[in-house]
Structures are given as structure tokens and as C-alpha cells.
Design a protein around this motif. Structure first.
Motif, mmCIF file in Angstrom:
data_model
loop_
_atom_site.group_PDB
_atom_site.id
_atom_site.type_symbol
_atom_site.label_atom_id
_atom_site.label_comp_id
_atom_site.label_asym_id
_atom_site.label_seq_id
_atom_site.Cartn_x
_atom_site.Cartn_y
_atom_site.Cartn_z
ATOM 1 N N ILE A 4 6.063 42.541 35.198
ATOM 2 C CA ILE A 4 5.097 43.533 35.691
ATOM 3 C C ILE A 4 5.720 44.365 36.806
ATOM 4 C CG2 ILE A 4 2.904 43.823 36.914
ATOM 5 C CD1 ILE A 4 1.895 41.335 35.415
ATOM 6 N N VAL A 5 6.372 43.685 37.739
ATOM 7 C CA VAL A 5 7.013 44.375 38.862
ATOM 8 C C VAL A 5 8.094 45.331 38.357
ATOM 9 C CG1 VAL A 5 8.576 44.012 40.809
ATOM 10 C CG2 VAL A 5 6.491 42.634 40.600
ATOM 11 N N ASN A 6 8.911 44.869 37.424
ATOM 12 C CA ASN A 6 9.981 45.722 36.888
ATOM 13 C C ASN A 6 9.423 46.957 36.184
ATOM 14 O OD1 ASN A 6 11.929 44.001 37.840
ATOM 15 N ND2 ASN A 6 12.295 42.974 35.882
ATOM 16 N N SER A 7 8.336 46.770 35.425
ATOM 17 C CA SER A 7 7.715 47.911 34.733
ATOM 18 C C SER A 7 7.148 48.905 35.734
ATOM 19 C CB SER A 7 6.607 47.418 33.797
ATOM 20 O OG SER A 7 7.143 46.669 32.730
ATOM 21 N N SER A 8 6.542 48.377 36.795
ATOM 22 C CA SER A 8 5.973 49.234 37.834
ATOM 23 C C SER A 8 7.053 50.094 38.487
ATOM 24 C CB SER A 8 5.277 48.365 38.890
ATOM 25 O OG SER A 8 4.821 49.146 39.971
ATOM 26 N N ILE A 9 8.186 49.483 38.805
ATOM 27 C CA ILE A 9 9.284 50.214 39.454
ATOM 28 C C ILE A 9 9.947 51.175 38.465
ATOM 29 C CG2 ILE A 9 11.551 49.977 40.538
ATOM 30 C CD1 ILE A 9 10.564 47.272 41.660
ATOM 31 N N ARG A 10 10.167 50.692 37.250
ATOM 32 C CA ARG A 10 10.846 51.517 36.240
ATOM 33 C C ARG A 10 10.080 52.812 35.976
ATOM 34 N NH1 ARG A 10 10.611 48.082 32.396
ATOM 35 N NH2 ARG A 10 12.527 47.028 33.001
ATOM 36 N N HIS A 11 8.754 52.720 35.938
ATOM 37 C CA HIS A 11 7.936 53.895 35.624
ATOM 38 C C HIS A 11 7.342 54.556 36.867
ATOM 39 C CE1 HIS A 11 8.360 53.276 31.336
ATOM 40 N NE2 HIS A 11 8.073 52.002 31.500
ATOM 41 N N GLN A 12 7.797 54.068 38.054
ATOM 42 C CA GLN A 12 7.420 54.697 39.330
ATOM 43 C C GLN A 12 5.901 54.761 39.529
ATOM 44 O OE1 GLN A 12 10.021 56.358 41.795
ATOM 45 N NE2 GLN A 12 10.669 54.448 40.828
ATOM 46 N N ILE A 13 5.239 53.640 39.234
ATOM 47 C CA ILE A 13 3.793 53.532 39.430
ATOM 48 C C ILE A 13 3.523 52.493 40.517
ATOM 49 C CG2 ILE A 13 1.598 52.828 38.383
ATOM 50 C CD1 ILE A 13 2.553 55.494 37.355
ATOM 51 N N ILE A 14 2.768 52.870 41.526
ATOM 52 C CA ILE A 14 2.431 51.932 42.602
ATOM 53 C C ILE A 14 1.432 50.894 42.093
ATOM 54 C CG2 ILE A 14 1.245 51.714 44.827
ATOM 55 C CD1 ILE A 14 2.395 54.437 45.571
ATOM 56 N N SER A 15 1.710 49.632 42.394
ATOM 57 C CA SER A 15 0.793 48.545 42.035
ATOM 58 C C SER A 15 0.477 47.731 43.280
ATOM 59 C CB SER A 15 1.418 47.635 40.973
ATOM 60 O OG SER A 15 1.628 48.329 39.760
ATOM 61 N N ILE A 16 -0.770 47.287 43.368
ATOM 62 C CA ILE A 16 -1.197 46.406 44.455
ATOM 63 C C ILE A 16 -1.536 45.052 43.837
ATOM 64 C CG2 ILE A 16 -2.948 45.984 46.229
ATOM 65 C CD1 ILE A 16 -3.197 48.977 46.595
ATOM 66 N N TYR A 17 -0.978 43.996 44.408
ATOM 67 C CA TYR A 17 -1.128 42.653 43.852
ATOM 68 C C TYR A 17 -2.011 41.790 44.752
ATOM 69 C CZ TYR A 17 2.983 44.506 41.483
ATOM 70 O OH TYR A 17 3.841 45.316 40.780
ATOM 71 N N GLU A 18 -2.503 40.694 44.177
ATOM 72 C CA GLU A 18 -3.392 39.809 44.937
ATOM 73 C C GLU A 18 -2.633 38.816 45.802
ATOM 74 O OE1 GLU A 18 -6.187 37.801 42.474
ATOM 75 O OE2 GLU A 18 -7.458 39.553 42.215
ATOM 76 N N ILE A 19 -1.474 38.364 45.321
ATOM 77 C CA ILE A 19 -0.781 37.286 46.032
ATOM 78 C C ILE A 19 0.666 37.657 46.341
ATOM 79 C CG2 ILE A 19 -2.258 35.455 45.128
ATOM 80 C CD1 ILE A 19 -0.113 34.829 43.070
ATOM 81 N N ILE A 20 1.199 37.010 47.348
ATOM 82 C CA ILE A 20 2.530 37.319 47.866
ATOM 83 C C ILE A 20 3.646 37.005 46.870
ATOM 84 C CG2 ILE A 20 2.916 35.070 48.946
ATOM 85 C CD1 ILE A 20 4.136 36.589 51.336
ATOM 86 N N ALA A 21 3.371 36.136 45.893
ATOM 87 C CA ALA A 21 4.402 35.777 44.905
ATOM 88 C C ALA A 21 4.958 37.015 44.208
ATOM 89 C CB ALA A 21 3.817 34.808 43.880
ATOM 90 N N PHE A 22 4.120 38.023 43.977
ATOM 91 C CA PHE A 22 4.577 39.253 43.324
ATOM 92 C C PHE A 22 5.529 40.032 44.232
ATOM 93 C CE2 PHE A 22 0.736 38.283 40.974
ATOM 94 C CZ PHE A 22 1.033 38.668 39.679
ATOM 95 N N VAL A 23 5.209 40.068 45.515
ATOM 96 C CA VAL A 23 6.045 40.797 46.476
ATOM 97 C C VAL A 23 7.417 40.141 46.600
ATOM 98 C CG1 VAL A 23 6.225 41.547 48.889
ATOM 99 C CG2 VAL A 23 4.019 41.622 47.717
ATOM 100 N N LYS A 24 7.450 38.837 46.493
ATOM 101 C CA LYS A 24 8.718 38.111 46.617
ATOM 102 C C LYS A 24 9.657 38.359 45.443
ATOM 103 C CE LYS A 24 7.185 34.505 49.774
ATOM 104 N NZ LYS A 24 6.956 33.072 50.021
ATOM 105 N N VAL A 25 9.099 38.830 44.305
ATOM 106 C CA VAL A 25 9.969 39.165 43.169
ATOM 107 C C VAL A 25 10.096 40.678 43.009
ATOM 108 C CG1 VAL A 25 9.552 37.015 41.936
ATOM 109 C CG2 VAL A 25 8.063 38.981 41.490
#
Length: 334
Positions: A243-264
Motif C-alpha cells: 500500500i505504501v509503495n503504491s501511494s508513493i509510486r502514484h504520488q497520492i497522500i495517504s493517512i494511516y491509523e497505526i505507526i506500523a505503516f509509517v515505519k515501512v
């Protein structure tokens, strides 16, 4: 000893027999008094250790020792090829006194199986929205425990979108359509109201499997003024990196619920501090085992929210993080 069997009119052999029978009976009574707890989550045993150990320690502090006065069945769907149904069936087959269940979806499945044991939520989304309780203050049924979502939190996330990206035009809610990731209607309705309050269009996009995530972000890339809200559930957590890679690849900002996403590599997370959840679950299990009805135990909703930021990702997305957001971040990865 000799005088005792003589007074009782017992031979030595008979006395020993009575003594051994009494010992066996005492052990049987102790065994019968041992309480059973089932723990059912979507994770692997390794991934769930950060919640298992605090839960076990909290029970021990309250006088509950595994193998002595309680037995705990640890049922991890992640260790069963992600088969949540197998994990649930394993748990209820033991006829536990209390079931600690991770998500709303798991609890819904337990209720559909007409499970009558007390159920303590570990980190459910919205128990009220799924009609699993009568109210927050008095659940009234056999379900209680932690609830992660509240209207207040959903509105705060919408506000965060406008702070982070003032020219944002839409809030996109990623809705996983899997059995263990039930998204309640009340959650979606509240998110729509929050979007409206902050002048955002509301969109709900559903995904049934990990393969659809990349296509979803590719479709959104035509308009970078949209911000995606990514909930925390088995489908999203198990595919956090994708999910994180897709967000960065397509330059779309995403907000996540937990810190585990930010760590990856996720840009930002904002949600309740989950450290207390296993401790609350242990406290509720203790009270239930001492005779308190789960229906009388109010739902615990954390008001302690935490934010994490990944500045490397901010640079990749070309996002300038406002100072007021930086000041509120509990953890900054740079």
C-alpha cells in the motif's frame, strides 16, 4: 500415623487408599476450577507478541497463572494460512469462559455462531456501529472491551487532511471487503459527514484482495488533490508495504491509523495509542472471571491519540509538513 488409623479403624493399606483418593479428588477439583481463556487474532504468533506479553503479564499481576488457575488457548490465524474461520473454530471448541477477539469482523463471526461465552474486544473498530452492543456506557450483552473508532477521531482525521494539504478536494476511504475486516455503515457515514464539514468530497473505494490496491492508486493518480484514509485491518496491515509503495509510486497522500505503516514508508499515521489495549483486555477478563457481567463493563475508547511522520516519504511526495503538525508528532522518522 499408626495411632490415627487405629482410632479410625483403618488398616494401613486402607488409610493410604483414602489418602491417595483424597489427593486425586483435590487435583480434580482444582482442575475443574481452572478457567479457560481463548485469544483469537488474525496475526501470526510472532507478530502478535507485542500484545500477548503485556496481556499475559497483566493477568499474572492479577493472580492468574497459566497452567495453574487458567488455561489460555492462543489461536493465531496467521499461523493457519490466514484462515480466520479455523482460528475461531479452534477457540470455541475449547468452551472458554472468555474469548479475547481482535477485530469487529471476528466478533461478528462469533455472534453468528451464537457464541454465548463472554467476548472481550482487543482492538475492534466500532462495536456500536456493528450492533454488537447496546451502548458505549452499558454494552448490555456478552461483548465488551476496546473500541478504536470514535466520531471524534474520524473528524480529527478529516481536519488533518486540510492541515496537511490545504488544497485537498476529496477524502477517499479505502474499504476492505474481507470477512475479518468488516466496515460498519456508521463508520462510513461518519467519515462522509466529516468530509462534508471540511469541504471535501467523500469517496468510498472497496478492495477485496491485495492485487486491487495498485489499481486503486493508479486510478487515483489522475487527481493528486485526493487523500486516502487507510484503516487498520488484516488486509491492509498484512499488505502495508504494498500500500505504501503504491501511494508513493502514484504520488497520492495517504493517512494511516497505526505507526506500523509509517515505519515501512507511510507518510503519516494518526490513531489511538494501542499500548493500553492488552492491559484493558486483561482487566476486563479478570473482572469477568470474578463474576462481573460483560454487559455491565463500559467500552474503553482511548482519547490518547498519537501521530507519526516519515520525513523521507514527505520529500518523495513533495509535501511540506506544517510546523503545527511537526510539533504534535510523537515520532518522526528521518
Amino acid at each position: 500415623m499408626k495411632r490415627l488409623h487405629k482410632n479410625l479403624g483403618l488398616s494401613r493399606r486402607a488409610f493410604v487408599g483414602v489418602f491417595l483418593s483424597g489427593s486425586i479428588l483435590s487435583k480434580a477439583v482444582a482442575q475443574a476450577q481452572k478457567r479457560r481463556i481463548a485469544w483469537v487474532t488474525s496475526k501470526t504468533s510472532t507478530a502478535d507478541a507485542s500484545r500477548v506479553e503485556p496481556f499475559r503479564a497483566a493477568l499474572l499481576a492479577k493472580g492468574w497463572t497459566e497452567g495453574k488457575n487458567i488455561d489460555i488457548l492462543w489461536s493465531f490465524a496467521g499461523d493457519k494460512n490466514d484462515d480466520i474461520d479455523a482460528a475461531i473454530e479452534e477457540a470455541i471448541s475449547q468452551k472458554p469462559d472468555v474469548i479475547v477477539a481482535e477485530t469487529t469482523g471476528i466478533i461478528v463471526k462469533l455472534k453468528r455462531l451464537k457464541e454465548k461465552s463472554a467476548i472481550v474486544s482487543l482492538s475492534a473498530g466500532s462495536l456500536e456501529g456493528a450492533d454488537l452492543i447496546d451502548s458505549i456506557n452499558k454494552p448490555g450483552r456478552n461483548v465488551t472491551g476496546n473500541q478504536m473508532l470514535s466520531a471524534d477521531l474520524i473528524f480529527k482525521r478529516a481536519e488533518l487532511i486540510k492541515e496537511l494539504l490545504p488544497n485537498a478536494t476529496a477524502m477517499v476511504f479505502l474499504e476492505p471487503l474481507t470477512p475479518a475486516a468488516l466496515m460498519q455503515r456508521s463508520y462510513v457515514d461518519t467519515a462522509a459527514l466529516a468530509a462534508e464539514r471540511y469541504g471535501l468530497k467523500f469517496k468510498k473505494l472497496s478492495v477485496r484482495n491485495p492485487d486491487e490496491i495498485e489499481e486503486l492508486y493508479r486510478m487515483l493518480s489522475a487527481d493528486r488533490s485526493q487523500v486516502v484514509l487507510v484503516p487498520s485491518n488484516p488486509l491492509t496491515v498484512n499488505n502495508a508495504k504494498s500500500i505504501v509503495n503504491s501511494s508513493i509510486r502514484h504520488q497520492i497522500i495517504s493517512i494511516y491509523e497505526i505507526i506500523a505503516f509509517v515505519k515501512v514508508g507511510g507518510l503519516i499515521s494518526y490513531g489511538p495509542n494501542r499500548d493500553k489495549f492488552p492491559l484493558v483486555a486483561a482487566d476486563y477478563v479478570d473482572r469477568i472471571l470474578h463474576g462481573v457481567s460483560p454487559g455491565d463493563l463500559p467500552i474503553y475508547q482511548s482519547s490518547d491519540y498519537e501521530m507519526a511522520l516519515n520525513m523521507n516519504t514527505a520529500r518523495e511526495l513533495g509535501v511540506q509538513i506544517p510546523h503545527n503538525i511537526l510539533a504534535r508528532a510523537l515520532e518522526i522518522i528521518d
